[in-house]
Scaffold this active site. Structure first.
Site, PDB file in Angstrom:
ATOM      1  CB  SER A   1       0.190   3.640  -0.215  1.00  0.00           C
ATOM      2  OG  SER A   1       1.085   2.956   0.397  1.00  0.00           O
TER       3      SER A   1
ATOM      4  CE  LYS B   1       1.760   0.218  -2.920  1.00  0.00           C
ATOM      5  NZ  LYS B   1       0.936   1.632  -2.811  1.00  0.00           N
TER       6      LYS B   1
END
Length: 818
Positions: free
Chosen positions: A686, A729
């Site tokens: 990511s 996140k």
């Protein structure tokens, strides 16, 4: 007839035609008397030939005692002349005689084999030395013999006196050797020695070995006798203690104990199969002596059988409204978990005998996974059982130990059910992702049966060795991550994710749970701890950085302790807490928003990561120096993260002209990418978009926007692919003061999990390709073109994500290209 002939006047004497008497398994020494039983034909003929005559015979030992008719080749060549002292013919078969050894001889040759053996022999003179060496050897031999005789109690005391009276060295050797339990070969070796000193030394050596054997034997006998005496003494003492306790009424008879176990078995309402095993074990127990170790093992087993809740259950409270109020009272938010529990209650109310669900709560530490199990039990009206699986490596911890082992016990499952006292509790298995495995077994494999609804109705614990029904239990497991849970075990559980809390949720949790609890534990009142929402938020932002509320609870506790000290010292006036007071009570601020400072230079980009403890902000730094086009990566990066950096570098090089970068720059520069917090391992795809943005910023000299964080996987074709952990996140970005987040377009669906308050406060931008990414993350204040030839302007995209309270669509906007 034997005749003598002297070969020399002083050296030796030969005897011709000396009759030879063979011995089977013994040796005759000179000067010693030996009783013999004569039965072989040749030996009887020899006895008849010498009867009534005062003649000597030769006594030789045969090499193999099993030989019935020995020939000259079957005999040793060294023997002893002997006189027949007595003959007794009272046996039906055989004759008893007594012979006395006279002198040693050596066979020169055999002269006849029939009717009996005869040989020409040479007499060996007996030479006694009288010197210091012989005297010392004799003294040692006599002393050693006395020690040996003392260890043989069956010998008379006169034996030691007889040995002391012997003055001849040869005589002493013959006397001792003839009575030692040594082999025939060793006796023959002593008989054949011509030097008396050598004979003394060999006898000493043999006697030393025999003495050591006797000492060890005596030690073993003493120890065995001591153990036996100790056991007998303990048995007598135990019987006396039992008699005293029984007299005082403190001890029941063994029969009473067994009757009590029988009564427990009758009342336990055991399943048929278990009842058969219990009755059989009880019959076996009645036949065992109470002093036997088997008695305790069998009795303990039956007590476990009787104490388990085979048919004991609690009645579920199926009132959905009550359950909802209990869950809301104990926990704030966690709507997904509450919804699943209420669904279970609703279906159970419509259908009886519903199997309990197997839930797995996955989330960072401190979000309330463990305490949620107790709330579920309270809402359902069930007992609560808890077991921690962290660090468990032995399969027997789950299935139990077999009864063949000393100290065997059932596994944690059965032990917890006994403590709960119910066969349908809410069973919490904590930290299932931290199970270990080694040579002792794999506990995760043992859990496959426990957590499988199709198998756990007949769970077999190794200790019980009878099936136990686990299907009525509501299993709840907890984990921080699912990566370490084996796929077959993960497939048996229903995963429910618990992401971190937003600041607003943390404020509410503090108001409803943390602050009242700490005020009560510290003996304070609400007036003394006046903490506003703004100050709670100040503590969250500057003293904690976590997904849960565990550290926040510690911060509140620290505030209460500081206030308590001042109250006791009469230095506290009830007043609202402000930043200055919090700094005084908690110390310097531990966290500061740093995204603006960290991205103030080109080559630095802000990314988002997902770990076992929740979401994290990830700063990626890139720099270049003169070199040969090498790429250096630091910060404990895993293989996948290293590959992301290589992909970003390759895509940037292959499209250098479109991005306005000179191709030769790559050939003459080395690039170094570093991810701070180097002590923490990092991996995953990511961070690809962040690495690419950092490299582009480095080579173009354009800064990345300080208010923007990004996450997404990249490909060599320039695509931005979706990633996981979006909610965690986003919460991490909000904690770090980020106001703008760039996400892959295919993660648009994950916005539904983001709390509405955060969606209103933050801007979300979605991209499909890395070209679009650059337009969104590069700082527009730099005033530079991102591409050599500006592409066609992108269309404005307005995407309805979720309906707000006013029934108007909330729109996530993509800004126009820079």
């Amino acid at each position: 007839m034997a005749t003598k002939s002297r070969t020399t006047s002083e050296e030796s004497v030969n005897i011709n035609a000396l009759p030879i008497l063979p011995l089977r398994n013994s040796v005759l020494f000179p000067g010693l008397v030996m009783p013999l039983v004569i039965g072989r034909e040749k030996t009887l003929r020899l006895l008849d030939a010498v009867a009534g005559k005062d003649e000597v015979i030769g006594v030789l030992t045969q090499r193999d005692k099993e030989t019935q008719d020995p020939n000259p080749g079957d005999m040793y060549t060294t023997g002893t002349t002997a006189r027949i002292l007595r003959v007794v013919r009272e046996r039906e078969q055989g004759v008893d005689i007594v012979v006395q050894g006279v002198q040693r001889f050596e066979v020169k040759r055999f002269t006849q084999s029939a009717p009996y053996l005869a040989a020409t022999v040479e007499l060996i003179p007996e030479i006694d030395r009288d010197d210091v060496e012989i005297e010392a050897l004799m003294r040692n031999l006599k002393q050693l013999t006395t020690e040996v005789l003392q260890l043989i109690p069956e010998l008379p005391p006169s034996a030691a006196e007889m040995v002391e009276q012997v003055q001849s060295a040869n005589r002493l050797v013959y006397l001792i050797a003839s009575n030692l339990p040594i082999t025939t070969e060793e006796k023959m070796q002593i008989l054949g020695m011509t030097d008396v000193a050598d004979a003394l030394r060999m006898t000493l050596k043999i006697l030393h070995h025999h003495l050591e054997v006797l000492r060890v034997t005596q030690k073993i006998n003493t120890e065995v006798k001591g153990e036996l005496n100790k056991s007998q003494r303990e048995y007598v003492l135990r019987q006396q203690i039992k008699a005293i306790q029984k007299e005082l009424g403190e001890l029941e008879d063994d029969g009473d104990v067994l009757d009590e176990i029988q009564e427990k078995i009758n009342k336990a309402n055991l399943p048929e199969e278990v009842r058969k095993v219990a009755d059989k074990e009880l019959r076996r127990l009645r036949a065992i002596q109470p002093s036997s170790p088997e008695y305790t093992v069998a009795r303990t087993y039956l007590e476990w059988i009787c104490d388990l809740p085979w048919s004991v259950t609690t009645t579920d409270n199926l009132d959905v409204t009550h359950a909802r109020s209990v869950l809301d009272e104990d926990h704030y938010d966690l709507d997904k978990i509450k919804k699943r529990i209420l669904e279970y209650l609703a279906v159970s109310k419509l259908r009886n005998n519903l199997k309990g669900p197997i839930l797995c709560l996955v989330g960072p530490p401190g979000v309330g996974k463990t305490s949620l199990g107790q709330s579920v039990a309270r809402a359902l009206g069930r007992k609560f059982a808890h077991v921690s699986l962290g660090g468990v490596r032995d399969e027997a911890e789950i299935r139990g130990h077999r009864r063949t082992y000393i100290g065997a016990l059932p596994g944690k499952i059965i032990q917890s059910l006994k403590r709960a006292g119910s066969s349908n509790p809410v069973f919490m298995m904590d930290e299932i992702d931290k199970l270990g495995r080694d040579w002792r077994g794999d506990p995760t494999s043992a859990l496959l049966e426990v957590l499988d609804p199709e198998q756990n109705h007949s769970f077999m614990d190794h200790y019980l060795d009878v099936p136990f029904d686990l299907s009525k239990i509501l299993f709840i497991t907890t984990a921080n991550v699912t990566d370490t849970i084996p796929a077959p075990l993960l497939d048996r559980m229903e995963l429910l994710e618990l992401p971190g809390y937003t600041p607003e949720e943390k404020i509410a949790i503090t108001r409803r749970h943390l602050l009242p609890k700490q005020i009560k534990e510290h003996g304070l009142t609400e007036d003394q701890v006046d903490l506003s929402d703004a100050m709670i938020l100040f503590g969250i932002d500057h003293y904690t950085r976590e997904a849960g509320v565990r550290n926040l609870d510690r911060v509140i506790a620290s505030i209460c302790r500081g206030v308590a000290v001042r109250v006791v010292e009469n230095r506290w006036e009830n007043q609202p807490l402000n930043e200055a007071l919090l700094n005084e009570l908690l110390g310097p601020e531990q966290f500061q928003p740093e995204s603006v400072e960290r991205t103030d230079t080109a080559g630095v980009a802000t990314g988002l990561a997902w770990t076992a403890t929740g979401g994290e902000i990830l700063y990626i730094e890139a720099t270049r120096m003169t070199g040969k086009g090498r790429l250096k990566l630091t910060g404990q990066l895993g293989d996948v993260m290293k590959e992301s950096a290589q992909i970003a570098m390759s895509y940037l090089e292959s499209n250098a002209r479109e991005f306005g970068i000179d191709d030769k720059t790559f050939e003459s520069s080395d690039v170094h990418i570093h991810v701070p917090a180097g002590a923490i391992p990092k991996d995953g795809p990511s961070a690809g978009v962040t690495m690419f943005s950092s490299l582009y910023s480095l080579f173009r000299g354009i800064k990345v926007r300080a208010d923007t964080a990004m996450t997404g996987e990249i490909t060599l074709r320039g695509l931005v692919l979706p990633v996981g952990g979006i909610k965690n996140k986003v919460l991490a970005a909000q904690r770090g003061g980020i106001k703008r987040i760039v996400l892959p377009d295919r993660n648009r669906k994950d916005l539904t999990e983001i709390p509405e308050q955060i969606r209103r406060e933050m801007e979300f931008v979605f991209v499909r390709k890395m070209d679009e990414l650059l337009r969104e993350v590069m700082d527009p204040s730099e005033g530079q073109d991102l591409f050599t030839a500006p592409p066609a302007p992108a269309q404005r995209i307005e995407t309805p994500v979720i309906m707000a309270d006013d029934d108007e669509p909330e729109v996530v906007r993509k800004p126009e290209p820079i």
